[in-house]
Design a protein around this motif. Structure first.
Motif, PDB file in Angstrom:
ATOM      1  N   GLU A 191      21.693   0.440 -31.928  1.00 47.36           N
ATOM      2  CA  GLU A 191      22.348  -0.243 -30.803  1.00 47.36           C
ATOM      3  C   GLU A 191      21.398  -1.181 -30.053  1.00 47.36           C
ATOM      4  O   GLU A 191      21.800  -2.243 -29.559  1.00 47.36           O
ATOM      5  CB  GLU A 191      22.919   0.792 -29.831  1.00 47.36           C
ATOM      6  CG  GLU A 191      21.871   1.624 -29.116  1.00 47.36           C
ATOM      7  CD  GLU A 191      22.305   3.051 -28.843  1.00 47.36           C
ATOM      8  OE1 GLU A 191      22.402   3.384 -27.652  1.00 47.36           O
ATOM      9  OE2 GLU A 191      22.521   3.827 -29.793  1.00 47.36           O
ATOM     10  N   THR A 215      29.054  -6.072 -28.391  1.00 44.44           N
ATOM     11  CA  THR A 215      30.162  -5.154 -28.665  1.00 44.44           C
ATOM     12  C   THR A 215      29.799  -4.185 -29.783  1.00 44.44           C
ATOM     13  O   THR A 215      30.130  -2.989 -29.722  1.00 44.44           O
ATOM     14  CB  THR A 215      31.441  -5.941 -29.030  1.00 44.44           C
ATOM     15  OG1 THR A 215      31.804  -6.768 -27.911  1.00 44.44           O
ATOM     16  CG2 THR A 215      32.600  -5.004 -29.348  1.00 44.44           C
ATOM     17  N   LEU A 218      27.718  -1.610 -28.213  1.00 45.46           N
ATOM     18  CA  LEU A 218      28.486  -0.725 -27.338  1.00 45.46           C
ATOM     19  C   LEU A 218      29.304   0.289 -28.139  1.00 45.46           C
ATOM     20  O   LEU A 218      29.469   1.441 -27.714  1.00 45.46           O
ATOM     21  CB  LEU A 218      29.404  -1.551 -26.439  1.00 45.46           C
ATOM     22  CG  LEU A 218      29.958  -0.842 -25.201  1.00 45.46           C
ATOM     23  CD1 LEU A 218      28.840  -0.508 -24.236  1.00 45.46           C
ATOM     24  CD2 LEU A 218      31.013  -1.698 -24.517  1.00 45.46           C
ATOM     25  N   LYS A 219      29.795  -0.131 -29.316  1.00 47.70           N
ATOM     26  CA  LYS A 219      30.550   0.794 -30.158  1.00 47.70           C
ATOM     27  C   LYS A 219      29.676   1.944 -30.652  1.00 47.70           C
ATOM     28  O   LYS A 219      30.158   3.042 -30.901  1.00 47.70           O
ATOM     29  CB  LYS A 219      31.148   0.043 -31.345  1.00 47.70           C
ATOM     30  CG  LYS A 219      32.373  -0.798 -30.966  1.00 47.70           C
ATOM     31  CD  LYS A 219      32.912  -1.549 -32.169  1.00 47.70           C
ATOM     32  CE  LYS A 219      34.139  -2.373 -31.772  1.00 47.70           C
ATOM     33  NZ  LYS A 219      34.640  -3.185 -32.924  1.00 47.70           N
ATOM     34  N   ASN A 221      27.140   3.181 -28.850  1.00 48.00           N
ATOM     35  CA  ASN A 221      26.837   4.057 -27.703  1.00 48.00           C
ATOM     36  C   ASN A 221      27.419   3.413 -26.447  1.00 48.00           C
ATOM     37  O   ASN A 221      26.811   2.525 -25.848  1.00 48.00           O
ATOM     38  CB  ASN A 221      25.336   4.263 -27.545  1.00 48.00           C
ATOM     39  CG  ASN A 221      24.995   5.226 -26.412  1.00 48.00           C
ATOM     40  OD1 ASN A 221      25.878   5.686 -25.682  1.00 48.00           O
ATOM     41  ND2 ASN A 221      23.720   5.513 -26.248  1.00 48.00           N
ATOM     42  N   GLU A 222      28.601   3.877 -26.064  1.00 48.42           N
ATOM     43  CA  GLU A 222      29.312   3.241 -24.940  1.00 48.42           C
ATOM     44  C   GLU A 222      28.669   3.534 -23.594  1.00 48.42           C
ATOM     45  O   GLU A 222      29.044   2.928 -22.584  1.00 48.42           O
ATOM     46  CB  GLU A 222      30.768   3.684 -24.921  1.00 48.42           C
ATOM     47  CG  GLU A 222      30.970   5.169 -24.701  1.00 48.42           C
ATOM     48  CD  GLU A 222      32.433   5.569 -24.679  1.00 48.42           C
ATOM     49  OE1 GLU A 222      32.726   6.690 -24.196  1.00 48.42           O
ATOM     50  OE2 GLU A 222      33.266   4.760 -25.135  1.00 48.42           O
ATOM     51  N   ASN A 223      27.690   4.441 -23.548  1.00 46.79           N
ATOM     52  CA  ASN A 223      27.028   4.763 -22.279  1.00 46.79           C
ATOM     53  C   ASN A 223      25.580   4.282 -22.218  1.00 46.79           C
ATOM     54  O   ASN A 223      24.819   4.706 -21.345  1.00 46.79           O
ATOM     55  CB  ASN A 223      27.073   6.276 -22.041  1.00 46.79           C
ATOM     56  CG  ASN A 223      28.484   6.769 -21.776  1.00 46.79           C
ATOM     57  OD1 ASN A 223      29.250   6.131 -21.056  1.00 46.79           O
ATOM     58  ND2 ASN A 223      28.851   7.887 -22.377  1.00 46.79           N
ATOM     59  N   LEU A 228      25.176  -1.926 -21.461  1.00 49.08           N
ATOM     60  CA  LEU A 228      26.193  -2.193 -20.430  1.00 49.08           C
ATOM     61  C   LEU A 228      25.741  -3.271 -19.452  1.00 49.08           C
ATOM     62  O   LEU A 228      26.534  -4.129 -19.047  1.00 49.08           O
ATOM     63  CB  LEU A 228      26.511  -0.900 -19.677  1.00 49.08           C
ATOM     64  CG  LEU A 228      27.438   0.087 -20.390  1.00 49.08           C
ATOM     65  CD1 LEU A 228      27.422   1.434 -19.681  1.00 49.08           C
ATOM     66  CD2 LEU A 228      28.866  -0.471 -20.446  1.00 49.08           C
ATOM     67  N   ARG A 231      26.024  -6.550 -21.144  1.00 54.90           N
ATOM     68  CA  ARG A 231      27.442  -6.874 -21.344  1.00 54.90           C
ATOM     69  C   ARG A 231      28.021  -7.485 -20.068  1.00 54.90           C
ATOM     70  O   ARG A 231      28.738  -8.496 -20.114  1.00 54.90           O
ATOM     71  CB  ARG A 231      28.227  -5.622 -21.746  1.00 54.90           C
ATOM     72  CG  ARG A 231      29.675  -5.923 -22.109  1.00 54.90           C
ATOM     73  CD  ARG A 231      30.370  -4.702 -22.695  1.00 54.90           C
ATOM     74  NE  ARG A 231      31.683  -5.054 -23.218  1.00 54.90           N
ATOM     75  CZ  ARG A 231      31.889  -5.630 -24.391  1.00 54.90           C
ATOM     76  NH1 ARG A 231      30.866  -5.937 -25.161  1.00 54.90           N
ATOM     77  NH2 ARG A 231      33.120  -5.922 -24.812  1.00 54.90           N
ATOM     78  N   CYS A 247      32.412  -3.646 -15.856  1.00 54.06           N
ATOM     79  CA  CYS A 247      31.244  -3.201 -16.620  1.00 54.06           C
ATOM     80  C   CYS A 247      30.158  -2.673 -15.679  1.00 54.06           C
ATOM     81  O   CYS A 247      29.588  -1.601 -15.908  1.00 54.06           O
ATOM     82  CB  CYS A 247      30.721  -4.382 -17.439  1.00 54.06           C
ATOM     83  SG  CYS A 247      29.622  -3.909 -18.759  1.00 54.06           S
TER      84      CYS A 247
END
Length: 377
Positions: A191, A215, A218-219, A221-223, A228, A231, A247
């Protein structure tokens, strides 16, 4: 066993480009065919072996001839002979008479399997040196070392990523993206590398592609707070302010004590003309930031928000704080001048615009505002 110690100036030893060194003539001079054991000249406890080498030639030369030879000085890692002379007079204070003798030692590195002494992990040694240089901001030097380390293992993901980081910091974004792509071929689930590529794409003025790369990160590790944060910034650059705000709000649920995120949230709220909320975000950022090192830009942004709300007196205090931290910022002086104009203090405003013009004579905004002030005297 002759030993040579080298300082960090001699980074081209790593790439193999440096094959010459100049030393005071020893009591037992070197001869062609002698074996050298070469080390970084660090604090003795941390001294590191560089390589072993064979002497290919030794030339004895007088000091007066060294200090006239720019080409020789450059071989030794100096800009010119004058710089070499200054350094040698400090290093060899008792041996810089015209006729003092020095030896020009030329050598070639032995491959590790030919070493007689302790063998090292050359790639690890070069990588460690590269990391030190990177952390100290010497990006041109560190990229040279990462490139040299990659010769030992061209598919090393860590090295490819760090090389990309170096290239990005040098403004070579297309080359950085190539390096990140090579790393992602080896490790497509990383990531951080996807996000690093996104930053390079954004700096290449390709925000849509940057968002796609972000993106992908983020897919995975969304945290991830770093992913973030970037983003939110990319979405802001694309004009998607509401999505950017979401965001940052998600990020603040994960990391509520991050002043940079509160500041970024304030910037987006300002773009959305939600000035009161922006001011609250800037206040929170300052509250968190002032516990460590205050940020001049943060004070300036808070001043802008207060000025927009018609609270010129408070905004003036913020601009003064910003200028304490960054007194050579021409934009801060303009903003202070505008606040003074709002308060009817035109003479002081002119002084502020003059300060801006002294710093940046090409600042047309300061000139126009100064003329407007002079009409109100």
């Amino acid at each position: 066993m002759p030993i040579l110690l080298f300082g960090s100036r001699h980074l081209e030893l790593i790439t193999g480009k440096k094959t010459t060194t100049i030393r005071k003539l020893w009591k037992n001079p070197l001869s062609k065919g002698d074996r050298l054991h070469c080390y970084w000249n660090l604090v003795s406890k941390e001294r590191e072996k560089l390589f072993e080498a064979e002497v290919t030639d030794v030339e004895v030369i007088k000091f007066k001839d060294i200090i006239k030879n720019d080409e020789l000085a450059k071989e030794e890692g100096f800009e010119n002979a004058a710089e070499l002379e200054a350094e040698f007079r400090k290093t060899y204070p008792d041996d810089t008479e015209d006729d003092s003798l020095f030896q020009i030692i030329r050598f070639k590195k032995y491959p590790i399997d030919k070493w007689e002494g302790e063998k090292i992990d050359e790639k690890a040694m070069i990588t460690k040196r590269a990391d030190i240089l990177f952390d100290s901001g010497r990006f041109r030097d560190s990229i040279m070392c990462y490139t040299a380390a990659l010769r030992h293992e061209p598919d090393d993901v860590y090295l490819l990523n760090k090389k990309g980081d170096n290239l990005s910091r040098l403004g070579k974004f297309d080359e950085a993206i190539e390096s990140y792509d090579k790393a992602l071929e080896m490790d497509p689930e990383n990531e951080f590398i996807w996000n690093n590529k996104a930053i390079a794409l954004l700096n290449s003025n390709k925000p849509e592609e940057a968002l796609k790369s972000n993106t992908r990160a983020l897919k995975l590790n969304e945290n991830n707070v770093v992913v973030l944060y970037w983003r939110g910034f990319i979405l802001e650059m694309l004009g998607q302010f509401e999505n950017s705000l979401k965001c940052y709000e998600k990020l603040l649920k994960i990391d509520p004590l991050n002043p940079d995120v509160w500041n970024a949230k304030g910037n987006v709220l300002t773009r959305l003309e939600r000035t009161e909320e922006a001011l609250a975000a800037y206040d929170k950022a300052l509250e968190l930031c002032l516990e460590s090192t205050p940020d001049a830009s943060m004070w300036n942004r808070k001043g802008n928000a207060l000025l927009e709300l018609g609270r010129a007196e408070e905004s003036l205090n913020c601009y003064n704080e910003a200028l304490k931290l960054d007194p050579d910022n021409d934009v801060f002086w303009i903003n202070k001048g505008v606040a003074l104009m709002e308060l009817g203090e035109f003479e002081k405003a002119v002084e502020s615009f003059n300060r801006s013009l002294l710093i940046n004579p090409a600042n047309d905004d300061a000139r126009v505002l100064k003329d407007e002030c002079l009409e109100n005297f």
